[in-house]
Design a protein around this motif. Structure first.
Motif, short mmCIF file in Angstrom:
data_model
loop_
_atom_site.label_atom_id
_atom_site.label_comp_id
_atom_site.label_asym_id
_atom_site.label_seq_id
_atom_site.Cartn_x
_atom_site.Cartn_y
_atom_site.Cartn_z
N SER A 156 0.83 -1.21 0.00
CA SER A 156 0.00 0.00 0.00
C SER A 156 0.86 1.26 0.00
CB SER A 156 -0.93 0.02 1.22
OG SER A 156 -0.18 0.15 2.42
N ASN A 157 2.18 1.09 0.11
CA ASN A 157 3.07 2.24 0.26
C ASN A 157 4.35 2.05 -0.55
OD1 ASN A 157 3.52 4.77 1.26
ND2 ASN A 157 4.21 4.11 3.27
N VAL A 158 4.18 1.64 -1.79
CA VAL A 158 5.32 1.35 -2.66
C VAL A 158 6.21 2.58 -2.86
CG1 VAL A 158 5.97 0.74 -5.03
CG2 VAL A 158 4.19 -0.56 -3.85
N ARG A 159 5.59 3.72 -3.04
CA ARG A 159 6.36 4.95 -3.31
C ARG A 159 7.33 5.27 -2.18
NH1 ARG A 159 4.03 10.67 -5.50
NH2 ARG A 159 5.62 12.04 -4.67
N SER A 160 6.87 5.16 -0.93
CA SER A 160 7.74 5.48 0.21
C SER A 160 8.92 4.52 0.28
CB SER A 160 6.95 5.43 1.52
OG SER A 160 6.00 6.47 1.55
N GLU A 161 8.67 3.23 0.01
CA GLU A 161 9.77 2.26 0.03
C GLU A 161 10.75 2.54 -1.10
OE1 GLU A 161 9.41 -1.77 1.04
OE2 GLU A 161 7.40 -1.59 1.88
N TYR A 188 -3.22 -1.60 -5.15
CA TYR A 188 -3.21 -0.96 -6.47
C TYR A 188 -2.39 -1.81 -7.43
CZ TYR A 188 -4.67 3.13 -3.76
OH TYR A 188 -5.32 3.98 -2.91
N ASP A 189 -2.72 -1.76 -8.71
CA ASP A 189 -1.98 -2.59 -9.66
C ASP A 189 -0.66 -1.92 -10.06
OD1 ASP A 189 -2.51 -0.67 -11.64
OD2 ASP A 189 -4.13 -1.82 -12.55
N GLY A 190 0.14 -2.68 -10.81
CA GLY A 190 1.45 -2.19 -11.20
C GLY A 190 1.41 -0.95 -12.08
N TRP A 207 1.33 2.07 -9.79
CA TRP A 207 2.60 2.39 -9.14
C TRP A 207 3.63 2.87 -10.15
CZ3 TRP A 207 2.09 3.66 -4.54
CH2 TRP A 207 1.25 2.98 -3.65
N CYS A 208 3.55 2.36 -11.37
CA CYS A 208 4.46 2.84 -12.41
C CYS A 208 4.21 4.32 -12.69
CB CYS A 208 4.27 2.02 -13.68
SG CYS A 208 5.47 2.38 -14.99
N ARG A 209 2.96 4.71 -12.83
CA ARG A 209 2.62 6.13 -13.03
C ARG A 209 3.08 6.97 -11.86
NH1 ARG A 209 -2.34 3.94 -14.41
NH2 ARG A 209 -3.30 4.79 -12.52
N ASP A 210 2.85 6.46 -10.66
CA ASP A 210 3.20 7.21 -9.45
C ASP A 210 4.71 7.44 -9.36
OD1 ASP A 210 2.32 8.46 -6.99
OD2 ASP A 210 3.26 6.81 -5.93
N ILE A 211 5.48 6.41 -9.60
CA ILE A 211 6.94 6.54 -9.54
C ILE A 211 7.44 7.47 -10.64
CG2 ILE A 211 9.10 5.26 -9.88
CD1 ILE A 211 7.68 2.91 -8.40
N ARG A 212 6.78 7.45 -11.80
CA ARG A 212 7.21 8.32 -12.90
C ARG A 212 7.03 9.80 -12.59
NH1 ARG A 212 10.35 5.70 -14.13
NH2 ARG A 212 10.55 4.17 -15.80
N GLU A 217 14.52 12.23 1.14
CA GLU A 217 13.32 12.33 1.98
C GLU A 217 13.71 12.61 3.43
OE1 GLU A 217 10.25 10.92 4.80
OE2 GLU A 217 12.16 9.95 4.43
N ALA A 218 12.99 13.52 4.08
CA ALA A 218 13.21 13.83 5.49
C ALA A 218 11.86 14.06 6.16
CB ALA A 218 14.10 15.06 5.65
N LYS A 219 11.44 13.11 6.98
CA LYS A 219 10.19 13.21 7.76
C LYS A 219 9.00 13.60 6.89
CE LYS A 219 11.92 12.13 11.78
NZ LYS A 219 12.02 13.09 12.89
#
Length: 229
Positions: free
Chosen positions: A35-40, A58-60, A63-68, A133-135
């Motif tokens: 549920s938190n792929v972006r943070s990892e 969410y599907d891949g 997450w692909c769009r989000d990371i992009r 990333e910081a807090k």
């Protein structure tokens, strides 16, 4: 050696891919919180992602769009969905390649090596994809952009460099001399007033995304940022 992030909820396949990649010297890590792929992703800073399409929450493609939105890190899909439309969707959402299951490990390794060579090797433009990333505050290095609680703004190059320097030295005083060096170039004249004006702008930028009173002025010494917002 390159680090590879594996986003695959089939534990057996995940382990097989992981063991195979590590046998060839790659560093790997697997997503734990789907549920938190972006943070990892931001925490681990991988140089390549292997991702399934069918994932929990969410599907891949999501997450692909989000990371992009934050990175150009190469993404290779590995999926049992073998229709032309799925492959088209993967590419349109920002993927670099698509492998269908079942797959040959020789093909997988060839795809990985090819993408890494193109992005980071002799064919690359050496694009900086770093995210700091910081807090909960994300700093996108190659975009001079910051984001906090879904509020994203672009800073000037100097503003970003000042903020980045403070955050890298969180809870420590950064001397005025160090910060003046960041502002200095062969064209602009820089003095203490120039630094004060730019630091005021950085404070206002932070306030615009909901971070208040984070930067402290240490008279006669410099500035310090407190990241416990």
């Amino acid at each position: 050696m390159y680090s590879i992030m594996i986003i695959e909820d089939d534990k057996k396949l995940n382990e097989l891919i992981k063991n195979h990649l590590e046998r060839y010297g790659y560093r790997t890590f697997s997503i734990k919180d789907f549920s938190n792929v972006r943070s990892e992703f931001v925490l681990e800073k991988p140089e390549l992602i292997l991702m399934d399409v069918n994932l929990p929450v969410y599907d891949g493609f999501y997450w692909c769009r989000d990371i992009r939105t934050i990175s150009k890190v190469p993404i290779i899909f590995i999926s049992a969905r073998d229709s032309d439309m799925d492959q088209v969707m993967a590419i349109e959402n920002g993927a670099d390649d698509y492998i269908t299951k079942p797959f040959s490990y020789d093909v997988l390794m060839a795809k990985i090596k090819g993408v890494l060579r193109r992005v980071y090797g002799s064919y690359s433009n050496n694009v900086n994809n770093e995210v700091f990333e910081a807090k909960g505050l994300f700093l996108y290095i190659n975009q001079s952009m910051i984001e906090y609680e879904d509020k994203k703004i672009e800073l000037s190059k100097k503003e970003f460099q000042l903020l980045y320097s403070l955050i890298k030295n969180a809870d420590k005083i950064v001397s005025r001399e160090t910060l003046l060096d960041i502002l200095w170039n062969d064209v602009d004249f820089v003095d203490d007033n120039t630094l004060s004006v730019n630091m005021t702008r950085v404070r206002k930028r932070l306030e615009s995304i909901g971070i208040y009173n984070a930067i402290e002025t240490k008279r006669g010494q410099g500035y310090k940022i407190n990241v416990n917002w």
